[in-house]
Design a protein around this motif. Structure first.
Motif, PDB file in Angstrom:
ATOM      1  N   ALA A  78      -1.648   1.078  11.228  1.00  0.00           N
ATOM      2  CA  ALA A  78      -0.489   1.540  10.466  1.00  0.00           C
ATOM      3  C   ALA A  78      -0.896   1.977   9.060  1.00  0.00           C
ATOM      4  N   LEU A  79      -1.795   1.229   8.438  1.00  0.00           N
ATOM      5  CA  LEU A  79      -2.282   1.615   7.111  1.00  0.00           C
ATOM      6  C   LEU A  79      -3.001   2.958   7.167  1.00  0.00           C
ATOM      7  N   ARG A  80      -3.831   3.118   8.170  1.00  0.00           N
ATOM      8  CA  ARG A  80      -4.600   4.358   8.299  1.00  0.00           C
ATOM      9  C   ARG A  80      -3.675   5.546   8.543  1.00  0.00           C
ATOM     10  N   VAL A 108       0.832  -1.203   0.000  1.00  0.00           N
ATOM     11  CA  VAL A 108       0.000   0.000   0.000  1.00  0.00           C
ATOM     12  C   VAL A 108       0.867   1.253   0.000  1.00  0.00           C
ATOM     13  N   ARG A 109       1.949   1.236   0.756  1.00  0.00           N
ATOM     14  CA  ARG A 109       2.855   2.395   0.761  1.00  0.00           C
ATOM     15  C   ARG A 109       3.469   2.655  -0.602  1.00  0.00           C
ATOM     16  N   ALA A 113      -1.317  10.585   7.190  1.00  0.00           N
ATOM     17  CA  ALA A 113      -0.123  11.399   7.396  1.00  0.00           C
ATOM     18  C   ALA A 113       0.727  11.554   6.146  1.00  0.00           C
ATOM     19  N   GLU A 114       0.806  10.501   5.318  1.00  0.00           N
ATOM     20  CA  GLU A 114       1.711  10.523   4.184  1.00  0.00           C
ATOM     21  C   GLU A 114       1.013  10.765   2.847  1.00  0.00           C
ATOM     22  N   ASP A 148      -8.295  12.561   4.123  1.00  0.00           N
ATOM     23  CA  ASP A 148      -9.114  13.008   5.240  1.00  0.00           C
ATOM     24  C   ASP A 148      -9.608  11.769   5.987  1.00  0.00           C
ATOM     25  N   LYS A 149      -9.617  11.827   7.319  1.00  0.00           N
ATOM     26  CA  LYS A 149     -10.046  10.664   8.102  1.00  0.00           C
ATOM     27  C   LYS A 149     -11.459  10.222   7.765  1.00  0.00           C
TER      28      LYS A 149
END
Length: 272
Positions: A219-221, A196-197, A226-227, A231-232
């Motif tokens: 970690a995915l969220r 995913v990254r 952040a990166e 939007d949440k």
């Protein structure tokens, strides 16, 4: 539809070396309206005892209080699952047979047979979530998320899915763009995070659906927010299970923080 009742096993089959698909029938299932990511609680009786269902109507909290009031020696173990598929009056539920010591659900699934009976709460339409209206839906999860991802992919044609499984033998036929990631002995969740990254997502607005082991989902969220600047409100996330913990163990501080944030977004998954 009454969200509580009994389920009887009508078929059991291995769909992969580590996945058992169990078909259930039961009163009320024929009138169940389908929707993606349809979740229910399964109630596993104590060894040698029949399923005892809570005697309560109304909302889920009253039902849960009635469940807790059942004497501990008679109280069934409750676990959350997603409907893999349905056909009239039957539903299919997939059980991942985790390695190591077997919990009550894994132990039951490994020996499940036609005629076995479980209890259920749900699926409850009150927990139905709207589908995203963005240009792209990013789905990411592990073996336990396959049933929900399958149901989402059957409803949308704009999804990109990343699914981490133990090895190539655990892949299942799914529609759409699916990237299978094989642990092959690597740490659980590491392949999914890496993929995913590194992913280059198509242009346009993107929403995300994340599920699987809780720390990996966090970690995915964090990466997406952040990166990548998500939007949440456009991220739907669920920790299906916790490393070294069960659903019977007390929630951690991170579990409570996740729950509080999900409740804060209870108006629905915006995904606009």
């Amino acid at each position: 539809m009454n969200p509580t009742g009994l389920l009887e096993v009508t078929a059991v089959r291995r769909v992969t070396p580590r996945t058992v698909r169990v078909t259930f029938t039961g009163a009320g299932l024929a009138g169940l309206e389908p929707w993606p990511d349809q979740q229910l609680k399964l109630l596993f009786p104590p060894p040698g005892r029949p399923v005892r269902l809570p005697s309560a109507d109304g909302d889920v909290m009253r039902w849960y209080q009635a469940y807790l009031a059942i004497p501990s020696e008679e109280r069934p173990v409750m676990r959350s699952y997603t409907v893999r598929s349905r056909d009239g009056g039957t539903i299919d539920v997939d059980f991942v047979l985790h390695s190591g010591s077997a919990g009550p659900a894994t132990a039951w699934a490994s020996r499940a047979a036609v005629g076995d009976v479980l209890g259920r709460y749900g699926p409850d339409p009150a927990y139905r979530r709207p589908l995203s209206t963005t240009d792209i839906l990013l789905c990411a999860g592990d073996d336990t998320a396959i049933p929900a991802i399958a149901s989402l992919l059957s409803e949308v044609d704009n999804a990109v899915a990343f699914v981490e499984v133990a090895d190539a033998a655990e892949e299942q036929p799914l529609p759409g763009e699916v990237h299978w990631l094989h642990r092959d002995g690597a740490e659980h969740g590491s392949r999914l995070l890496e993929a995913v990254r590194a992913a280059k997502l198509p242009d346009g607005s993107v929403a995300a659906w994340l599920a699987g082991e809780a720390s990996t989902v966090r970690a995915l969220r964090r990466h997406l927010v952040a990166e990548r600047g998500f939007d949440k409100s456009v991220i739907e996330f669920t920790g299906y299970w916790r490393r070294s913990l069960t659903q019977d163990d007390a929630p951690t501080a991170e579990d409570l923080a996740d729950a509080a944030e999900k409740l804060g977004d209870s108006a629905g998954w915006k995904g606009n």
